[in-house]
Each structure stands twice: as structure tokens, then as C-alpha cells.
Design a protein around this motif. Sequence first.
Motif, PDB file in Angstrom:
ATOM      1  N   GLY A 290      -2.979   5.926   7.478  1.00 22.68           N
ATOM      2  CA  GLY A 290      -3.736   5.049   6.582  1.00 22.68           C
ATOM      3  C   GLY A 290      -2.845   4.348   5.575  1.00 22.68           C
ATOM      4  O   GLY A 290      -1.648   4.636   5.454  1.00 22.68           O
ATOM      5  N   LEU A 291      -3.460   3.379   4.899  1.00 27.87           N
ATOM      6  CA  LEU A 291      -2.822   2.723   3.753  1.00 27.87           C
ATOM      7  C   LEU A 291      -3.800   2.839   2.588  1.00 27.87           C
ATOM      8  O   LEU A 291      -5.004   2.572   2.758  1.00 27.87           O
ATOM      9  CB  LEU A 291      -2.546   1.247   4.041  1.00 27.87           C
ATOM     10  CG  LEU A 291      -1.429   0.954   5.042  1.00 27.87           C
ATOM     11  CD1 LEU A 291      -1.471  -0.523   5.474  1.00 27.87           C
ATOM     12  CD2 LEU A 291      -0.041   1.278   4.456  1.00 27.87           C
ATOM     13  N   LEU A 292      -3.289   3.253   1.434  1.00 24.18           N
ATOM     14  CA  LEU A 292      -4.121   3.295   0.234  1.00 24.18           C
ATOM     15  C   LEU A 292      -3.708   2.139  -0.681  1.00 24.18           C
ATOM     16  O   LEU A 292      -2.540   2.043  -1.073  1.00 24.18           O
ATOM     17  CB  LEU A 292      -3.920   4.627  -0.499  1.00 24.18           C
ATOM     18  CG  LEU A 292      -4.469   4.683  -1.935  1.00 24.18           C
ATOM     19  CD1 LEU A 292      -5.986   4.447  -1.981  1.00 24.18           C
ATOM     20  CD2 LEU A 292      -4.134   6.035  -2.582  1.00 24.18           C
TER      21      LEU A 292
ATOM     22  N   GLY B 150      -2.597  13.026   4.356  1.00 23.05           N
ATOM     23  CA  GLY B 150      -2.861  12.159   3.204  1.00 23.05           C
ATOM     24  C   GLY B 150      -4.250  11.543   3.299  1.00 23.05           C
ATOM     25  O   GLY B 150      -4.981  11.442   2.308  1.00 23.05           O
ATOM     26  N   LEU B 151      -4.634  11.135   4.508  1.00 23.61           N
ATOM     27  CA  LEU B 151      -5.979  10.572   4.723  1.00 23.61           C
ATOM     28  C   LEU B 151      -7.051  11.596   4.361  1.00 23.61           C
ATOM     29  O   LEU B 151      -8.033  11.270   3.692  1.00 23.61           O
ATOM     30  CB  LEU B 151      -6.163  10.228   6.205  1.00 23.61           C
ATOM     31  CG  LEU B 151      -5.947   8.812   6.697  1.00 23.61           C
ATOM     32  CD1 LEU B 151      -6.336   8.731   8.162  1.00 23.61           C
ATOM     33  CD2 LEU B 151      -6.742   7.796   5.882  1.00 23.61           C
ATOM     34  N   GLU B 152      -6.833  12.844   4.814  1.00 25.76           N
ATOM     35  CA  GLU B 152      -7.835  13.892   4.548  1.00 25.76           C
ATOM     36  C   GLU B 152      -7.938  14.176   3.056  1.00 25.76           C
ATOM     37  O   GLU B 152      -9.017  14.485   2.541  1.00 25.76           O
ATOM     38  CB  GLU B 152      -7.470  15.175   5.303  1.00 25.76           C
ATOM     39  CG  GLU B 152      -7.734  15.057   6.793  1.00 25.76           C
ATOM     40  CD  GLU B 152      -7.223  16.258   7.579  1.00 25.76           C
ATOM     41  OE1 GLU B 152      -6.661  17.198   6.969  1.00 25.76           O
ATOM     42  OE2 GLU B 152      -7.365  16.242   8.820  1.00 25.76           O
TER      43      GLU B 152
ATOM     44  N   GLY C  62       0.808  -1.224   0.000  1.00 30.13           N
ATOM     45  CA  GLY C  62       0.000   0.000   0.000  1.00 30.13           C
ATOM     46  C   GLY C  62       0.836   1.267   0.000  1.00 30.13           C
ATOM     47  O   GLY C  62       2.039   1.240   0.253  1.00 30.13           O
ATOM     48  N   GLN C  63       0.167   2.385  -0.309  1.00 28.94           N
ATOM     49  CA  GLN C  63       0.802   3.699  -0.163  1.00 28.94           C
ATOM     50  C   GLN C  63       0.549   4.188   1.250  1.00 28.94           C
ATOM     51  O   GLN C  63      -0.589   4.188   1.723  1.00 28.94           O
ATOM     52  CB  GLN C  63       0.172   4.705  -1.116  1.00 28.94           C
ATOM     53  CG  GLN C  63       0.549   4.529  -2.568  1.00 28.94           C
ATOM     54  CD  GLN C  63      -0.251   5.497  -3.429  1.00 28.94           C
ATOM     55  OE1 GLN C  63      -0.422   6.667  -3.087  1.00 28.94           O
ATOM     56  NE2 GLN C  63      -0.762   4.995  -4.539  1.00 28.94           N
ATOM     57  N   VAL C  64       1.620   4.646   1.885  1.00 30.56           N
ATOM     58  CA  VAL C  64       1.535   5.086   3.279  1.00 30.56           C
ATOM     59  C   VAL C  64       0.916   6.483   3.332  1.00 30.56           C
ATOM     60  O   VAL C  64       1.319   7.368   2.583  1.00 30.56           O
ATOM     61  CB  VAL C  64       2.963   5.094   3.875  1.00 30.56           C
ATOM     62  CG1 VAL C  64       2.975   5.771   5.226  1.00 30.56           C
ATOM     63  CG2 VAL C  64       3.490   3.670   3.969  1.00 30.56           C
ATOM     64  N   LEU C  65      -0.094   6.638   4.221  1.00 25.50           N
ATOM     65  CA  LEU C  65      -0.746   7.947   4.371  1.00 25.50           C
ATOM     66  C   LEU C  65      -0.584   8.448   5.802  1.00 25.50           C
ATOM     67  O   LEU C  65      -0.748   7.671   6.748  1.00 25.50           O
ATOM     68  CB  LEU C  65      -2.246   7.838   4.077  1.00 25.50           C
ATOM     69  CG  LEU C  65      -2.685   7.303   2.700  1.00 25.50           C
ATOM     70  CD1 LEU C  65      -4.200   7.159   2.658  1.00 25.50           C
ATOM     71  CD2 LEU C  65      -2.195   8.216   1.576  1.00 25.50           C
TER      72      LEU C  65
END
Length: 366
Positions: A133-135, A118-120, A111-114
Amino acid sequence: MATDPVIVLGGGLMGLAIAHQLARRGEAVLVLSRRRSEAAGFVAAGMLAPHAEGLSGPLLELGQRSLERIPAWVAEIEADAGLACGLRPCGIVVPFRTTAERDAYPTARFGQVLDRAGLEREILGIGPDWQAGLLFEQDGQIDNRRQLMRALERACVGLGVTFQEGAEVLALEQEPTGALTGVRLRGAEGQESSLPATRAVLACGAWSAQLLPELPIAPVKGQMLSLQGPRDALQRVIFGPGTYLVSREDGLLVVGATSEPEAGFSEGLTPAGQCQLQSGIASLLPAASSWPPMERWWGFRPHTPDEGPLLGPSAIPGLWLAAGHHRNGVLLAAITAELLAAALSPEGPDPQQSALLGQFRWDRFG
Ligand SMILES: Cc1cc2nc3c(=O)[nH]c(=O)nc-3n(C[C@H](O)[C@H](O)[C@H](O)COP(=O)(O)OP(=O)(O)OC[C@H]3O[C@@H](n4cnc5c(N)ncnc54)[C@H](O)[C@@H]3O)c2cc1C
């Protein structure tokens, strides 16, 4: 090619997906379906989420193989049905309370690290509980409930698959050596009969052990609800702990799901289950708490001890298995249909397919 039809026991997601692939290969197929509307295929949220679900080991590999296959599989269904399936490769965000939880997630490396900012950016209006988060851009969703199941049915009929709706399989019939000879059936009007069958696929979802008690499959009830949100309010799926939010193309927000192994096959909604979903919504996306509720429903996941499906031959010659997909059956339908169609074909599965089938044998639990 053998001329006797393949009998598919269960007209849920696996039964339809397998019937479709067999019919595409020129097989005659009959689907016996006790109750269309009870199928978990009509219940699920439709997430295609091997990474967001944090799968590991052979189940992750199976999920990734299926995810790769899904675009081509959906294109086949859509071409055969003339109907869209509602596939959305929208990415899934998994939010965490701390960065430590995020970094320890089993599939974090995919995943991409948030961070909070980044989450917002990814989820406009995400609640304040979530700091990291993880995207997973490679994960997505499909509108199983309103589109995929119907498209599969229509594709099957177009290819000559026949259906008996309201037909309950009561028992499997075997010759003294053990080989399958037929099934005992109760039709929708109550008449009992025997149907000869030398090749059948057991795809009865959470109910599969009722026909073959040695299968380690038990129901895990899940309750769901949906809200009507503004179109485009949420681009990504949010996969929170205990609650996920899946936004369809038209803004319908599908919210899941409870996980209730103790409920057995008890039908209906419960206040506790619905409260759990409401508090999940309030935490993940507070604005959605005021969106109007549309539907509430429930269904039964087919759980196995390692949460992976039972695929391939059974102990009964002539009977194959496609059951026990637990919480990832929508994701796994594409690879399941491919593997079962290959297993039943005169050429048999190729070495890669055999290796996958070998990892999901029904008797792997020892
Ligand atoms: C709340 C919930 C949320 C989920 N969300 C997701 C998700 O987001 N992503 C994902 O990948 N998966 C999800 N799943 C899992 C997925 O829905 C299941 O794994 C999948 O539908 C299983 O397919 P199946 O064909 O084995 O069973 P089902 O779709 O349940 O179909 C089984 C069918 O067999 C029939 N049957 C049973 N016994 C008999 C009999 N004796 N004779 C004739 N017919 C019989 C039943 O009537 C039923 O129609 C979810 C499941 C639930 C319950």
C-alpha cells in the motif's frame, strides 16, 4: 468596483464556492439554480485526494494548491456560516495486490510505502487480496453531502448572495459583437424572462455544454451507497481500484463509486452498479459487508478530455467558466473559487494565478 451583480449560473459546489468568495470581496451576487438536489456536490464522497487519485502534470499541481488552501478556505466558510464543514485530515491508504503495482503508481513518491504488515496496521480488518500500500497522510476528506454544501449556502446568504432556486437558464443572450448581455430564464413557476447580465460565471457542472455546446464536457454517472459502521471502525480512507471507503466522524461509511460514461444522463440505480460496490466492500473490508445499508444514490461527474477543469474567460466577453471538474471537484473547489474571484476582480489575477488559469483554458484541446 462595478455595481452590476455577478450572475452565477448553477448553484452546485462551484457556483456556491465562487459566490461565497465574490461576496466576501464585496460583490453583489445572484445564483440561478435549476435543481439543488441534482448537484454532484451533494453526491460526491468528499475525498481530498490529489495523491491517492494518482493525478499528474498540471492537474496534480492544481490539486496540491487546492489541498494547501483548504484549511483556510474551510475556516472562512465556517466563520461566515456558523456551521462546521466536516473536514477530516485523516490520510488515505491506496492498497495494491503487488509491490510492483505500488511502486509504479504515478504519485508513489509522495506516499509512505506499506507492506502487508503496514497495511494491517493502518486498516484493521483489510481483506487478504491486498499485499502492499501507499499511505498519503496529506490527503483527507470533507463531509460535502451533509455539511459543506449546507455551510456554503448559509455563508452565502449571510453575506447577501441572492438565490433563485428552480430557475433554469435556457440560453445566453449576446450583443451582435458577441459580448454577454443577459440570460434567458425559466422560473420555478414556469414563467420565462430575460435577465440582463454583463458578468456571469457558467458553473453548470455536467450540464454545462447544454448552454455552451463548444465546451468538451460530458457526464460520467457515478453510483454510491452508505453503510452505518461502528464509530472509529476505520480511521483512514481506503482508495481501492473501482471502490473506495470513506468513513465519516459518526461511523457512516460512504462507498463509491461506479464510473459509467455510457449511461449519459440516465437517472437511477442499477443492479450491476450496486453489485460492483458490494464486491468492492467485500474485498477491501470484509467485516463491512454486514453493516446495515443506509442510503443509495447517484450523480453525474462533469468529464473533460484530460479530466481537468475549464477555468477562466470563455469566448464570450463577460462570461467566465468554472466547469468540468470531473472526479476532483470537491478537492478543487477551494482553488477554483480563489481563481475565479481573482479573475473577476478589478485588479485581475496575480501572475501565479494567471499561470494556473492559463493551463486550464477551455480551448486548450486544440
Ligand atoms: C459519484 C461521484 C463521486 C465523487 N466523489 C468525489 C470525491 O470524492 N472528491 C472530489 O473531489 N470530487 C468528487 N466528485 C466530483 C465532484 O462532485 C464534482 O466535480 C463537483 O461537484 C462539480 O461541481 P459543479 O458545481 O461543477 O457541478 P454540480 O455540483 O453538479 O452543480 C451543477 C449545478 O448546476 C445546475 N444547473 C445545470 N444546468 C443548469 C441550468 N441550465 N440552469 C441553472 N442551473 C443549472 C444543476 O442543477 C446543479 O445543481 C464526485 C462526483 C460524483 C458524481
